[in-house]
Write a protein that holds these residues in place. Structure first.
Motif, PDB file in Angstrom:
ATOM      1  N   GLU A 164      10.073  -2.741  -7.027  1.00 34.18           N
ATOM      2  CA  GLU A 164      10.154  -3.829  -8.169  1.00 34.18           C
ATOM      3  C   GLU A 164       9.703  -5.241  -7.247  1.00 34.18           C
ATOM      4  O   GLU A 164       9.733  -5.365  -5.930  1.00 34.18           O
ATOM      5  N   LEU A 165       8.796  -6.018  -7.929  1.00 29.57           N
ATOM      6  CA  LEU A 165       8.305  -7.392  -7.243  1.00 29.57           C
ATOM      7  C   LEU A 165       9.350  -8.087  -6.666  1.00 29.57           C
ATOM      8  O   LEU A 165       9.041  -8.401  -5.430  1.00 29.57           O
ATOM      9  N   ASP A 166      10.527  -8.404  -7.145  1.00 31.15           N
ATOM     10  CA  ASP A 166      11.373  -9.274  -6.811  1.00 31.15           C
ATOM     11  C   ASP A 166      12.170  -8.693  -5.431  1.00 31.15           C
ATOM     12  O   ASP A 166      12.384  -9.512  -4.619  1.00 31.15           O
ATOM     13  N   ARG A 167      11.901  -7.335  -5.222  1.00 33.89           N
ATOM     14  CA  ARG A 167      12.293  -6.504  -3.822  1.00 33.89           C
ATOM     15  C   ARG A 167      11.122  -6.880  -2.773  1.00 33.89           C
ATOM     16  O   ARG A 167      11.617  -6.714  -1.482  1.00 33.89           O
ATOM     17  N   LEU A 168       9.983  -7.452  -3.208  1.00 29.66           N
ATOM     18  CA  LEU A 168       9.227  -7.746  -1.833  1.00 29.66           C
ATOM     19  C   LEU A 168       9.373  -8.997  -1.292  1.00 29.66           C
ATOM     20  O   LEU A 168       8.874  -9.375  -0.319  1.00 29.66           O
ATOM     21  N   TYR A 169       9.980  -9.944  -2.166  1.00 29.53           N
ATOM     22  CA  TYR A 169      10.019 -11.358  -1.700  1.00 29.53           C
ATOM     23  C   TYR A 169      10.763 -11.376  -0.317  1.00 29.53           C
ATOM     24  O   TYR A 169      11.847 -10.687  -0.157  1.00 29.53           O
ATOM     25  N   LEU A 170      10.522 -12.319   0.473  1.00 33.47           N
ATOM     26  CA  LEU A 170      11.169 -12.394   1.755  1.00 33.47           C
ATOM     27  C   LEU A 170      12.542 -13.057   1.661  1.00 33.47           C
ATOM     28  O   LEU A 170      13.527 -12.874   2.499  1.00 33.47           O
ATOM     29  N   ARG A 171      12.599 -14.002   0.738  1.00 33.39           N
ATOM     30  CA  ARG A 171      13.863 -14.858   0.551  1.00 33.39           C
ATOM     31  C   ARG A 171      13.771 -15.072  -1.153  1.00 33.39           C
ATOM     32  O   ARG A 171      12.764 -15.208  -1.816  1.00 33.39           O
ATOM     33  N   PRO A 172      14.662 -15.191  -1.673  1.00 31.51           N
ATOM     34  CA  PRO A 172      14.671 -15.437  -3.099  1.00 31.51           C
ATOM     35  C   PRO A 172      14.262 -16.979  -3.503  1.00 31.51           C
ATOM     36  O   PRO A 172      14.288 -17.785  -2.443  1.00 31.51           O
ATOM     37  N   SER A 219       0.694  -1.240  -0.123  1.00 32.25           N
ATOM     38  CA  SER A 219       0.218  -0.010   0.031  1.00 32.25           C
ATOM     39  C   SER A 219       0.830   1.371   0.045  1.00 32.25           C
ATOM     40  O   SER A 219       0.267   2.253   0.118  1.00 32.25           O
ATOM     41  N   LYS A 220       2.218   0.949  -0.100  1.00 37.74           N
ATOM     42  CA  LYS A 220       3.102   2.310  -0.070  1.00 37.74           C
ATOM     43  C   LYS A 220       3.942   2.231  -1.362  1.00 37.74           C
ATOM     44  O   LYS A 220       3.402   2.485  -2.368  1.00 37.74           O
ATOM     45  N   ALA A 221       5.123   1.867  -1.223  1.00 35.84           N
ATOM     46  CA  ALA A 221       6.142   1.948  -2.257  1.00 35.84           C
ATOM     47  C   ALA A 221       5.829   1.061  -3.309  1.00 35.84           C
ATOM     48  O   ALA A 221       6.004   1.531  -4.669  1.00 35.84           O
ATOM     49  N   TYR A 222       5.126  -0.184  -3.209  1.00 34.35           N
ATOM     50  CA  TYR A 222       4.796  -1.153  -4.467  1.00 34.35           C
ATOM     51  C   TYR A 222       3.844  -0.346  -5.364  1.00 34.35           C
ATOM     52  O   TYR A 222       3.810  -0.419  -6.486  1.00 34.35           O
ATOM     53  N   LEU A 223       2.557   0.254  -4.597  1.00 35.08           N
ATOM     54  CA  LEU A 223       1.797   0.705  -5.359  1.00 35.08           C
ATOM     55  C   LEU A 223       2.063   2.171  -5.922  1.00 35.08           C
ATOM     56  O   LEU A 223       1.485   2.427  -7.152  1.00 35.08           O
ATOM     57  N   LEU A 224       2.984   2.711  -5.442  1.00 31.57           N
ATOM     58  CA  LEU A 224       3.681   3.839  -5.992  1.00 31.57           C
ATOM     59  C   LEU A 224       4.351   3.679  -7.120  1.00 31.57           C
ATOM     60  O   LEU A 224       5.032   4.544  -8.037  1.00 31.57           O
ATOM     61  N   GLY A 225       4.789   2.395  -7.443  1.00 35.11           N
ATOM     62  CA  GLY A 225       5.746   2.041  -8.407  1.00 35.11           C
ATOM     63  C   GLY A 225       7.393   2.478  -8.273  1.00 35.11           C
ATOM     64  O   GLY A 225       8.301   2.204  -8.973  1.00 35.11           O
ATOM     65  N   GLU A 226       7.333   2.284  -6.870  1.00 33.78           N
ATOM     66  CA  GLU A 226       8.829   2.497  -6.424  1.00 33.78           C
ATOM     67  C   GLU A 226       9.565   1.235  -5.785  1.00 33.78           C
ATOM     68  O   GLU A 226      10.853   1.456  -5.653  1.00 33.78           O
ATOM     69  N   ALA A 252      -2.158  -9.802  -5.116  1.00 33.82           N
ATOM     70  CA  ALA A 252      -3.213  -9.675  -6.267  1.00 33.82           C
ATOM     71  C   ALA A 252      -4.042  -8.482  -6.134  1.00 33.82           C
ATOM     72  O   ALA A 252      -4.394  -7.840  -6.916  1.00 33.82           O
ATOM     73  N   ASP A 253      -4.314  -7.945  -4.781  1.00 38.96           N
ATOM     74  CA  ASP A 253      -5.123  -6.840  -4.697  1.00 38.96           C
ATOM     75  C   ASP A 253      -4.351  -5.678  -5.198  1.00 38.96           C
ATOM     76  O   ASP A 253      -5.048  -4.817  -5.848  1.00 38.96           O
ATOM     77  N   ALA A 254      -3.143  -5.526  -4.857  1.00 36.20           N
ATOM     78  CA  ALA A 254      -2.329  -4.354  -5.246  1.00 36.20           C
ATOM     79  C   ALA A 254      -2.406  -4.324  -6.782  1.00 36.20           C
ATOM     80  O   ALA A 254      -2.341  -3.202  -7.509  1.00 36.20           O
ATOM     81  N   ASP A 255      -1.852  -5.631  -7.247  1.00 37.92           N
ATOM     82  CA  ASP A 255      -1.892  -5.490  -8.862  1.00 37.92           C
ATOM     83  C   ASP A 255      -3.324  -5.146  -9.609  1.00 37.92           C
ATOM     84  O   ASP A 255      -3.065  -4.701 -10.502  1.00 37.92           O
ATOM     85  N   ALA A 256      -4.403  -5.512  -9.064  1.00 45.09           N
ATOM     86  CA  ALA A 256      -5.605  -5.420  -9.475  1.00 45.09           C
ATOM     87  C   ALA A 256      -6.006  -3.852  -9.511  1.00 45.09           C
ATOM     88  O   ALA A 256      -6.585  -3.266 -10.314  1.00 45.09           O
ATOM     89  N   ILE A 257      -5.531  -3.252  -8.404  1.00 43.04           N
ATOM     90  CA  ILE A 257      -6.032  -1.767  -8.202  1.00 43.04           C
ATOM     91  C   ILE A 257      -5.011  -0.805  -8.766  1.00 43.04           C
ATOM     92  O   ILE A 257      -5.473   0.252  -9.331  1.00 43.04           O
ATOM     93  N   ALA A 258      -3.968  -1.263  -9.250  1.00 47.72           N
ATOM     94  CA  ALA A 258      -2.887  -0.385  -9.543  1.00 47.72           C
ATOM     95  C   ALA A 258      -3.376   0.477 -11.032  1.00 47.72           C
ATOM     96  O   ALA A 258      -3.260   1.614 -10.817  1.00 47.72           O
ATOM     97  N   PRO A 259      -3.965  -0.188 -11.958  1.00 52.09           N
ATOM     98  CA  PRO A 259      -4.497   0.578 -13.063  1.00 52.09           C
ATOM     99  C   PRO A 259      -5.564   1.566 -12.770  1.00 52.09           C
ATOM    100  O   PRO A 259      -5.679   2.328 -13.640  1.00 52.09           O
ATOM    101  N   GLU A 260      -6.073   1.465 -11.617  1.00 53.03           N
ATOM    102  CA  GLU A 260      -7.117   2.640 -11.300  1.00 53.03           C
ATOM    103  C   GLU A 260      -6.634   4.025 -10.993  1.00 53.03           C
ATOM    104  O   GLU A 260      -7.036   5.016 -10.958  1.00 53.03           O
ATOM    105  N   PHE A 261      -5.314   4.032 -10.629  1.00 53.62           N
ATOM    106  CA  PHE A 261      -4.644   5.195 -10.145  1.00 53.62           C
ATOM    107  C   PHE A 261      -4.113   6.015 -11.306  1.00 53.62           C
ATOM    108  O   PHE A 261      -3.052   6.042 -11.561  1.00 53.62           O
ATOM    109  N   VAL A 262      -5.195   6.492 -11.734  1.00 54.92           N
ATOM    110  CA  VAL A 262      -5.047   7.510 -12.891  1.00 54.92           C
ATOM    111  C   VAL A 262      -5.139   8.943 -12.640  1.00 54.92           C
ATOM    112  O   VAL A 262      -6.091   9.459 -12.032  1.00 54.92           O
ATOM    113  N   ALA A 263      -4.350  10.103 -12.875  1.00 61.99           N
ATOM    114  CA  ALA A 263      -4.418  11.139 -12.450  1.00 61.99           C
ATOM    115  C   ALA A 263      -5.905  11.694 -12.763  1.00 61.99           C
ATOM    116  O   ALA A 263      -6.302  11.569 -13.864  1.00 61.99           O
TER     117      ALA A 263
END
Length: 405
Positions: free
Chosen positions: A55-63, A46-53, A135-146
């Motif tokens: 990347e997905l691989d940085r979310l992972y707790l372990r590779p 709900s913060k950096a990932y949704l802002l696009g700041e 999945a929630d974040a990925d579904a909602i991301a396209p809605e964030f249009v100025a």
């Protein structure tokens, strides 16, 4: 060879399997998650990932390679449909195929699910979202249009973080909170006032003491009717009205539930072969079962569960801490403020902190861009020490002196 199974591949589940291997357990470990992704962090969603700041691989707790390297069987996209506590088996289902697994010890780290709006008030319309999973974040991301209009229902931290992201992306943001103020359940009036001013300064419209009557639209949400009789045109809605602990499996297996899956201070449930940790689990404190919804609790309680699955008999000593990022403000929280009778404000301009006292003792802190205040207060709280309120209130005082007292 002993087989330890962990159901729930979130932060607590990851903490358990990592600790098991770190403590030298060489038996079989199976970690089961119902999501497609390998275990990941939730707070940045709900913060950096949704802002696009981030990347997905940085979310992972372990590779992904970690699990094979540590001989941990990771099963994703897998549902646990039954626990037979008497036989020490679980039933798992994936792609329509079921299988029975036998365990020697079982850990439930089934997390929580977001509360959703009832269908009768439009909660099932397209364009109505919760913010909990990848999945929630990925579904909602396209809605964030100025320029789009978003309604956020709920003035807790999830709602406020979503509001901050939306405002930064140039959306028109309205947030409704049915209580008399935002953050009422978790923070003081002083903290509520701080964050209200912060959001309003970024163009967010906050309506307190106003609820949602219903959402309307032809298949997709297009408007919202509020409890004050007003109507809003909306492009989409984010619902942040709390979570429900994942206790269904435990209840079906006959495990006692009390404000979550009931555990003792050793993370054991009413079944001696079943442990629980994280958002789904409660532990005893002052005669009641307390449940903490935080990353820190998931990590620490998970580690305790793992050690006690190995027979080490280590008690859990909770040290509550939380955080939230909104705009350029980092909020850090230590302790639990429930029952406070005094709030001391330390105002250092860009740095600000609210110190909570009960019967003269320091019990919690909300620190806004004040890492030193947070660090000092956290150490005091964890060591059972306090701080003179007048000393704290003076922004010129050296807080580190409190640690030498």
């Amino acid at each position: 060879m002993s087989h330890y199974i962990v159901v729930g591949a979130g932060q607590a589940g990851q903490s358990i399997v990592t600790t098991l291997r770190g403590q030298g357990f060489d038996g079989q470990i199976t970690l089961i998650g119902d999501e497609r992704a390998i275990p990941y962090q939730r707070p940045p969603l709900s913060k950096a990932y949704l802002l696009g700041e981030m990347e997905l691989d940085r979310l992972y707790l372990r590779p992904e390679a970690y699990y094979a390297d540590e001989n941990i069987t990771l099963r994703t996209s897998t549902q646990v449909t039954d626990i037979d506590a008497a036989m020490k088996t679980i039933t798992v289902t994936k792609d329509g195929m079921s299988e029975t697994l036998t365990y020697d010890a079982l850990a439930l780290t089934t997390g929580s699910a977001p509360r959703r709006l009832p269908a009768k008030i439009g909660g099932d319309l397209d364009g109505v979202y919760t913010m909990r999973s990848l999945a929630d974040a990925d579904a909602i991301a396209p809605e964030f249009v100025a320029g789009a209009s978003v309604l956020i229902v709920g003035g807790g931290y999830i709602g406020l973080e979503a509001a901050a992201v939306a405002a930064k992306k140039g959306l028109k943001v309205t947030l409704v909170e049915m209580s008399e103020r935002i953050l009422q359940r978790v923070a003081s009036k002083e903290t509520s006032d701080y964050f209200r001013a912060l959001h309003e300064g970024h163009g967010v419209r906050i309506l307190e003491g106003i609820g949602l009557n219903r959402l309307t639209g032809a298949g997709r949400v297009s408007s919202a009717e509020l409890s004050d009789g007003s109507t809003l045109d909306v492009d989409f809605v984010i619902v942040g009205v709390g979570i429900i602990p994942g206790t269904q499996l435990a209840e079906a297996a006959g495990v006692v539930v009390d404000n979550g899956i009931k555990t003792d201070l050793f993370a054991r449930t009413s079944d001696p072969s079943i442990y629980a940790a994280g958002d789904c689990a409660s532990y005893p404190e002052n005669g009641t079962q307390v449940r903490l919804e935080s990353v820190g609790n998931a990590i620490d309680q998970g580690a305790i569960a793992a050690k006690n699955m190995l027979g080490l008999n280590v008690e859990y000593a909770p040290k509550p801490w939380f955080w939230s990022d909104q705009y350029d403000v980092k909020l850090q929280i230590a302790g639990l403020s429930a029952g406070h009778d005094q709030v001391v404000v330390r105002d250092g301009g860009a740095m600000r902190s609210h110190w909570y006292y009960k019967d003269g003792a320091l019990i919690a802190i909300d620190a806004m861009n004040d890492p030193r205040g947070y660090m000092v207060a956290k150490r005091l709280i964890e060591s059972g020490k306090s701080a003179d309120p007048s000393f704290v209130a003076d922004p010129a005082s050296d807080l580190k002196a409190l640690l030498k007292a």
